[in-house]
Enzyme design. Structure first.
Site, PDB file in Angstrom:
ATOM      1  N   GLU A  52       0.835  -1.199   0.000  1.00 20.94           N
ATOM      2  CA  GLU A  52       0.000   0.000   0.000  1.00 20.94           C
ATOM      3  C   GLU A  52       0.872   1.252   0.000  1.00 20.94           C
ATOM      4  O   GLU A  52       1.874   1.332   0.695  1.00 20.94           O
ATOM      5  CB  GLU A  52      -0.927   0.006   1.216  1.00 20.94           C
ATOM      6  CG  GLU A  52      -1.780  -1.244   1.364  1.00 20.94           C
ATOM      7  CD  GLU A  52      -2.735  -1.464   0.197  1.00 20.94           C
ATOM      8  OE1 GLU A  52      -2.897  -0.534  -0.623  1.00 20.94           O
ATOM      9  OE2 GLU A  52      -3.312  -2.557   0.095  1.00 20.94           O
ATOM     10  N   HIS A 288      -3.007  16.491 -11.631  1.00 24.56           N
ATOM     11  CA  HIS A 288      -2.323  15.265 -11.227  1.00 24.56           C
ATOM     12  C   HIS A 288      -2.434  14.299 -12.391  1.00 24.56           C
ATOM     13  O   HIS A 288      -3.522  13.790 -12.702  1.00 24.56           O
ATOM     14  CB  HIS A 288      -2.950  14.654  -9.969  1.00 24.56           C
ATOM     15  CG  HIS A 288      -2.374  13.305  -9.653  1.00 24.56           C
ATOM     16  ND1 HIS A 288      -3.154  12.227  -9.295  1.00 24.56           N
ATOM     17  CD2 HIS A 288      -1.086  12.848  -9.689  1.00 24.56           C
ATOM     18  CE1 HIS A 288      -2.370  11.172  -9.109  1.00 24.56           C
ATOM     19  NE2 HIS A 288      -1.123  11.523  -9.343  1.00 24.56           N
TER      20      HIS A 288
END
Length: 424
Positions: A52, A288
């Site tokens: 993660e 982004h």
């Protein structure tokens, strides 16, 4: 001096506790200057699956923080121990044992729940009493979702992560610290959320431990996603003053942007924030642009490089903007190709001071700068984008300037992201 029978004292405090429960006060918050409520100090540690990334881990922090909040609301004197950062999947440099104060304002975090760094925990607590390794049920969820937990035999890869070296001594990763171990280890299958984890810690024999580490904390969900306590935890995650200073200097120098002109100034204490939608942002477009592994996992949802250039040209023309702040994981050659396609019509800026700052700090500066743009557009189902959207909600931007995504070339009017608006 007057003396009271012990029975009356017990009754007095029982009434105070009952009153607290009925009036949304809690034992943990009783005024210590007026009442003496003895609650043993306990520490909750946690870790997350190695795969993660930084921004998902920030989300897991909020889940665990709300577990601690709930435990404290029920009278348990828990303190959250912040897991050191490092060895993250998307970071180029495999640094370890990085403290939270490098990224976040600890004073701000402590306004939601009490937190301490792992190093501070080690100064007075060693070894850890109990590791609880969370895992899903081997048989799956079944026909309906039910909140539950039970001790079970360990499923892979639990036993490869922890080894018993002698009685009451279990070794594991423990954030890369060699001299840390746990007295006990137990696998627990769990299906639930922050509240379920609270029940596990409060209503089982684990409640007798004073320091508990919960591994694979991403297994639990948010109990109240998008509601008040979710946003309190999120609002408490102010970035470190050092990073804010670096980002503010950059936006002022290159992007003609500052808090006063952009109406983006936040009060120092997040608990005193009021709802607003008055932020204007700096005169630039924040984007982004997710690439690399997303090209394999989400290719159908991403624009090509020429498609991205067209989106930026169209948006900047519509918004009358000449500057772009680009946050991306794209290789340099792809960034160069994008700039070439813009034909010098637009100025593209990136923060590239990688010598002094680590990967996580640079990510936060990228997010901060995108969060202060007049308009933001992000990538499909990216946690990096989600965190920027949350920052913009906290700052107080109009919704239309925040919840936007890059559409693939084949679907220029694709569905836009869900609008998770801030709640106070």
């Amino acid at each position: 001096m007057h003396f009271f029978p012990i029975q009356l004292l017990v009754l007095f405090f029982a009434e105070k506790i009952a009153f607290a429960e009925n009036s949304d006060q809690t034992v943990s918050r009783v005024d210590s200057n007026r009442y003496s409520v003895a609650a043993e100090k306990k520490f909750l540690l946690y870790d997350v699956n190695f795969g993660e990334g930084f921004n998902l881990r920030r989300d897991v922090y909020m889940r665990v923080a709300n577990t601690v909040r709930s435990l404290r609301d029920s009278g348990e004197n828990y303190i959250l121990v912040l897991p050191p950062w490092g060895r993250l999947h998307h970071w180029k440099r495999m640094e370890v044992a990085l403290s939270w104060r490098l990224f976040f304002d600890l004073e701000s975090l402590n306004r939601f729940i009490p937190v301490i760094e792992f190093e501070d925990f080690l100064d007075e607590n060693r070894p850890i009493d109990q590791v609880i390794y969370l895992q899903h049920y081997a048989e799956g969820w079944g026909t309906e979702y039910v909140r539950k937990f039970e001790k079970r035999s360990c499923l892979p890869p639990a036993e490869s992560h922890y080894k018993q070296v002698e009685e009451f001594k279990w070794k594991g990763w423990f954030y890369s610290y060699e001299d840390v171990y746990s007295r006990n280890f137990q696998c627990v299958s769990i299906q639930g959320d922050s509240g379920t984890l609270k029940d596990l810690l409060k209503h089982s024999n684990f409640s007798e431990s004073t320091s508990i580490m919960v591994d694979r904390a991403e297994t639990i969900l948010h109990e109240h996603y998008g509601e008040v306590d979710y946003w309190k935890a999120r609002r408490s995650m102010r970035y470190s003053n050092d990073l804010v200073d670096v980002a503010d200097a950059f936006r002022k120098k290159y992007l003609d942007s500052d808090d006063k002109r952009d109406k983006t100034k936040l009060v120092d204490d997040w608990t005193k924030e009021k709802p607003r939608r008055t932020a204007i942002g700096g005169p630039y477009l924040g984007i982004h642009w997710r690439r690399r592994d997303f090209l394999y996992a989400r290719r159908a949802q991403l624009p090509t490089i020429p498609g991205t250039a067209k989106i930026l040209q169209d948006l900047c023309k519509k918004l009358d903007l000449q500057k772009i702040y680009l946050a991306t994981d794209a290789p340099d050659q792809e960034v160069d190709e994008l700039k070439a396609l813009l034909n010098g019509e637009l100025e593209v800026y990136r923060f590239t001071d990688t010598q002094k700052l680590n990967d996580g700090q640079i990510a936060i500066i990228d997010q901060y700068l995108c969060a202060h743009a007049a308009y933001f557009i992000g990538s499909y189902e990216s946690t990096f984008t989600f965190r920027i959207q949350e920052d913009r909600e906290i700052i107080g931007f109009p919704i239309s300037t925040t919840f936007n995504r890059l559409c693939p070339d084949t679907e220029p009017t694709c569905e836009q992201p869900a609008k998770w608006k801030i709640v106070y």
